[in-house]
Design an enzyme around this catalytic site. Structure first.
Site, PDB file in Angstrom:
ATOM      1  N   ILE A  31       0.815  -1.218   0.000  1.00  0.00           N
ATOM      2  CA  ILE A  31       0.000   0.000   0.000  1.00  0.00           C
ATOM      3  C   ILE A  31       0.847   1.266   0.000  1.00  0.00           C
ATOM      4  O   ILE A  31       0.308   2.375  -0.057  1.00  0.00           O
ATOM      5  CB  ILE A  31      -0.962   0.025   1.207  1.00  0.00           C
ATOM      6  CG1 ILE A  31      -0.192  -0.072   2.531  1.00  0.00           C
ATOM      7  CG2 ILE A  31      -1.987  -1.086   1.097  1.00  0.00           C
ATOM      8  CD1 ILE A  31      -1.085   0.014   3.764  1.00  0.00           C
ATOM      9  N   GLY A  32       2.155   1.126   0.063  1.00  0.00           N
ATOM     10  CA  GLY A  32       3.008   2.306   0.035  1.00  0.00           C
ATOM     11  C   GLY A  32       4.472   1.943  -0.102  1.00  0.00           C
ATOM     12  O   GLY A  32       4.908   0.902   0.389  1.00  0.00           O
ATOM     13  N   GLY A  34       8.596   3.921  -0.400  1.00  0.00           N
ATOM     14  CA  GLY A  34       9.361   5.149  -0.269  1.00  0.00           C
ATOM     15  C   GLY A  34      10.827   4.829  -0.087  1.00  0.00           C
ATOM     16  O   GLY A  34      11.244   3.665  -0.159  1.00  0.00           O
ATOM     17  N   SER A  35      11.621   5.861   0.162  1.00  0.00           N
ATOM     18  CA  SER A  35      13.052   5.658   0.360  1.00  0.00           C
ATOM     19  C   SER A  35      13.332   4.848   1.620  1.00  0.00           C
ATOM     20  O   SER A  35      14.363   4.188   1.732  1.00  0.00           O
ATOM     21  CB  SER A  35      13.752   7.017   0.448  1.00  0.00           C
ATOM     22  OG  SER A  35      13.202   7.783   1.512  1.00  0.00           O
ATOM     23  N   TYR A  36      12.415   4.889   2.590  1.00  0.00           N
ATOM     24  CA  TYR A  36      12.582   4.166   3.849  1.00  0.00           C
ATOM     25  C   TYR A  36      12.372   2.666   3.672  1.00  0.00           C
ATOM     26  O   TYR A  36      12.930   1.855   4.392  1.00  0.00           O
ATOM     27  CB  TYR A  36      11.575   4.685   4.880  1.00  0.00           C
ATOM     28  CG  TYR A  36      10.138   4.568   4.415  1.00  0.00           C
ATOM     29  CD1 TYR A  36       9.425   3.394   4.583  1.00  0.00           C
ATOM     30  CD2 TYR A  36       9.509   5.632   3.785  1.00  0.00           C
ATOM     31  CE1 TYR A  36       8.119   3.278   4.133  1.00  0.00           C
ATOM     32  CE2 TYR A  36       8.213   5.535   3.341  1.00  0.00           C
ATOM     33  CZ  TYR A  36       7.516   4.356   3.514  1.00  0.00           C
ATOM     34  OH  TYR A  36       6.222   4.236   3.070  1.00  0.00           O
ATOM     35  N   VAL A  38       8.977  -0.178   2.525  1.00  0.00           N
ATOM     36  CA  VAL A  38       7.678  -0.511   1.937  1.00  0.00           C
ATOM     37  C   VAL A  38       6.667  -0.754   3.049  1.00  0.00           C
ATOM     38  O   VAL A  38       7.029  -1.173   4.150  1.00  0.00           O
ATOM     39  CB  VAL A  38       7.814  -1.763   1.029  1.00  0.00           C
ATOM     40  CG1 VAL A  38       8.263  -2.969   1.832  1.00  0.00           C
ATOM     41  CG2 VAL A  38       6.515  -2.066   0.305  1.00  0.00           C
ATOM     42  N   ASP A 151       6.161  18.715  11.958  1.00  0.00           N
ATOM     43  CA  ASP A 151       5.983  18.354  10.546  1.00  0.00           C
ATOM     44  C   ASP A 151       4.528  17.985  10.264  1.00  0.00           C
ATOM     45  O   ASP A 151       4.254  16.991   9.583  1.00  0.00           O
ATOM     46  CB  ASP A 151       6.913  17.194  10.182  1.00  0.00           C
ATOM     47  CG  ASP A 151       7.025  16.995   8.672  1.00  0.00           C
ATOM     48  OD1 ASP A 151       6.748  17.955   7.935  1.00  0.00           O
ATOM     49  OD2 ASP A 151       7.379  15.882   8.245  1.00  0.00           O
TER      50      ASP A 151
END
Length: 611
Positions: A31-32, A34-36, A38, A151
């Site tokens: 579902i997502g 990123g650089s971090y 999954v 943030d």
């Protein structure tokens, strides 16, 4: 269908790698990314609950990223609130020293506020009110803990179809302490510019307050009302221009308190701008909502309300009661000591491992007591039982028990055959008197040395095998001490043959030793038989043997208790037993001699009882 199933199984294997909790979760879909790493949706097979599993890979590649991850999982553990996303579980890594990835299990949220704003143009005033109420309620809890999120933006606010919102992503958050140097506190501030307070855009003040989060909430609420960002600045100067276009130029009193000379000169040189009426900017909004929004977006941070004051605004009449909105105790400095000193990757790794153990209560207890293991790749049967008990403890005694997986290190111990003779070792004279059973069971396995009158000695055991490395199969060899074995991970002990009830005949080992010129043992003369009998008696009672000894006095099992008697009574009883079983011992000696002749030593393992 089968192809899809195989693909799904392969995805799960790639996702979880060696982590032991993988069987608890059934992966649904990605579902997502990123650089971090999954994020996958999954089902907890123990509870049937839908969860989101975030795999963060190579977390120690950069120490700043590792510190951010540590900060986030620590804060989410400390900030438990209905409007803050919850960490349900963190999987235990296969090794304490070498792990690189972590798997964090969150409650599953269907979307985020950014997607809700984009996809819904039919939100009602009740939606607007409920959204802002939840955000301010969460912010009150966060700020009473002396935490600044720093943030806040629509993508960091998760959402469900039932209008439930939860704040997430505390990677940039900080805990404010009175003695925290401001220059260090804000040096890494890289939050999204569109939701950044004006004092952060221009470094206006040396001391920042929770008002920076209040400003962000105001920007988010304005975006909910209009469906588009309020201040989409292209750079810092453009951002300040957009702010002053709506709010007007700040007063001279506000400008005079700006500490940054460059920022103060810029604001002073700015042309005079009049503020725009919020009713003109947001024509269809509730007047009470606009009144609160104008307070949230005050240019001067001291003019913005706190989250608690905002909840008391008339806009929330009938919805909020300030006295029932929860607050949080301030977080102690000790929790974030790593922020105040120079730390290495190994320090961060240990701190993250300590946070992971917060979700494994039994292992955390062992860690605090200093009895934890350093590797969890190949758990023994005892570890499997501990895992089951820890699972029941974590689930309040409910839910199915984790099935026992058969691991190679928990297989039954087999007979160990040495290809070379075992060096001669001193044989212990252990074993209590067998005249009568004792009525008083003893709990210390060392006590039989006192009963028998013998000094403690080390019993013969197979030579110790080096500790197994990950991926290397090595059978379990327990350390021996005075006829007992001790599990290095557990305080309980395994006692070998500490007691033996009276019986008619001791176990015998049968063997045949052929004398040159004789076809079988049955052809021996009376003199030769007598010689063998004498050798057997000497072997059974001597303190040392020349090559290999089978101590037939040790039965293959034992009881928890043993009789107490002096050494003379014990010797008399044993002499009677040896006299009655002389023929059996002769055969034993013959078997020993045959083994020595073949240069092969056989070490039998008796069964032992755990207590």
């Amino acid at each position: 269908m089968q192809q899809d199933q195989r693909k799904k199984s392969s995805t799960e294997a790639d996702f979880f790698t060696e982590y032991g909790d993988a069987s608890r979760y059934k992966i649904q879909e990605v579902i997502g990314k990123g650089s971090y790493g999954v994020v996958c949706s999954a089902i907890d097979v123990h509870t049937g609950e839908k969860v989101a599993i975030k795999k963060i890979h190579d977390i120690f590649e950069h120490i700043s990223d590792a510190a951010r991850i540590l900060r986030e999982i620590k804060l989410l553990r400390l900030l438990r609130h209905p409007d803050i996303v919850e960490i349900k579980h963190i999987m235990l890594p296969p090794s304490r020293r070498d792990f690189k990835d972590i798997y964090v299990v969150f409650e599953l949220m269907e979307s985020d506020l950014h997607q809700v704003i984009k996809a819904n143009d039919d939100l009602t005033k009740e939606h607007y009110q409920f959204f802002l109420y939840q955000l301010l309620r969460a912010l009150k809890y966060i700020h009473t803990a002396n935490v600044y999120h720093r943030d806040l933006k629509p993508k960091n606010i998760l959402a469900n179809s039932n209008c439930k919102l939860k704040i997430c992503d505390f990677g940039l958050a900080r805990v404010a302490f009175n003695d925290t140097p401001t220059t260090i506190f804000w040096t890494d501030y890289v939050a999204t510019r569109w939701y950044r307070a004006p004092e952060l855009c221009g470094s206006f003040f040396s001391k920042y307050t929770p008002a920076i989060d209040i400003w962000s909430i105001g920007c988010i609420f304005a975006e909910v009302l209009t469906g588009k960002p309020l201040f989409p600045g292209k750079n810092v100067v453009h951002q300040l221009d957009l702010m002053t276009d709506l709010l007007g130029t700040p007063s001279m009193d506000t400008i005079s308190r700006v500490r940054n000379d460059k920022a103060r000169r810029y604001l002073s040189s700015m042309r005079k701008k009049e503020p725009i009426l919020f009713s003109q900017k947001f024509p269809s909004a509730d007047p009470l909502a606009l009144d609160l929004l104008q307070k949230l977006l005050a240019f001067d941070p001291k003019d913005r309300p706190t989250a608690e004051e905002a909840l008391a605004h008339p806009y929330f009449k009938g919805l909020a009661k300030v006295e029932r909105e929860p607050s949080c105790q301030p977080i102690t400095k000790m929790e974030f000591e790593f922020e105040r000193r120079r730390v290495t990757k190994e320090d961060i790794r240990e701190l993250i491992f300590r946070e992971i153990l917060e979700y494994h209560p039994q292992l955390l207890k062992d860690y605090i007591n200093g009895t934890e293991r350093t590797t969890f790749l190949y758990p023994s049967a005892v570890d499997q039982f501990r895992k089951q008990f820890a699972h029941l403890e974590e689930n309040g005694g409910n839910g199915p028990v984790i099935p026992m997986d058969r691991k190679h290190t928990s297989l039954p111990r087999s007979t160990i055959v040495h290809s070379t003779p075992i060096p001669a070792k001193e044989q212990p004279r252990i074993g209590p008197s067998r005249d009568k059973p004792s009525d008083e069971p003893y709990s210390n396995p060392r006590e039989f040395d006192r009963f028998s009158g013998n000094a403690p000695r080390t019993s013969q055991a197979p030579q110790r095998v080096p500790t197994a490395r990950p991926g290397r199969v090595v059978g379990p060899v327990l350390p021996y001490e005075n006829g007992a074995t001790k599990d290095s991970y557990d305080a309980r002990r395994l006692a070998m043959n500490s007691g033996y009830p009276p019986q008619q005949q001791i176990p015998q080992a049968y063997g045949y030793y052929q004398i040159p010129g004789k076809s079988a043992c049955s052809e021996l003369s009376q003199a030769e038989r007598y010689t063998l009998h004498q050798q057997a008696y000497t072997c059974a009672n001597s303190a040392t043997v020349t090559d290999v000894a089978l101590d037939m006095r040790a039965p293959p099992f034992h009881l928890s208790g043993g009789p107490k008697s002096d050494s003379s009574e014990r010797l008399a009883a044993e002499t009677n037993l040896y006299t009655r079983s002389l023929n059996g011992l002769a055969a034993t000696a013959a078997g020993v001699a045959a083994s020595a002749h073949r240069k092969v030593g056989v070490v039998p393992y008796g069964m032992s009882r755990m207590y």
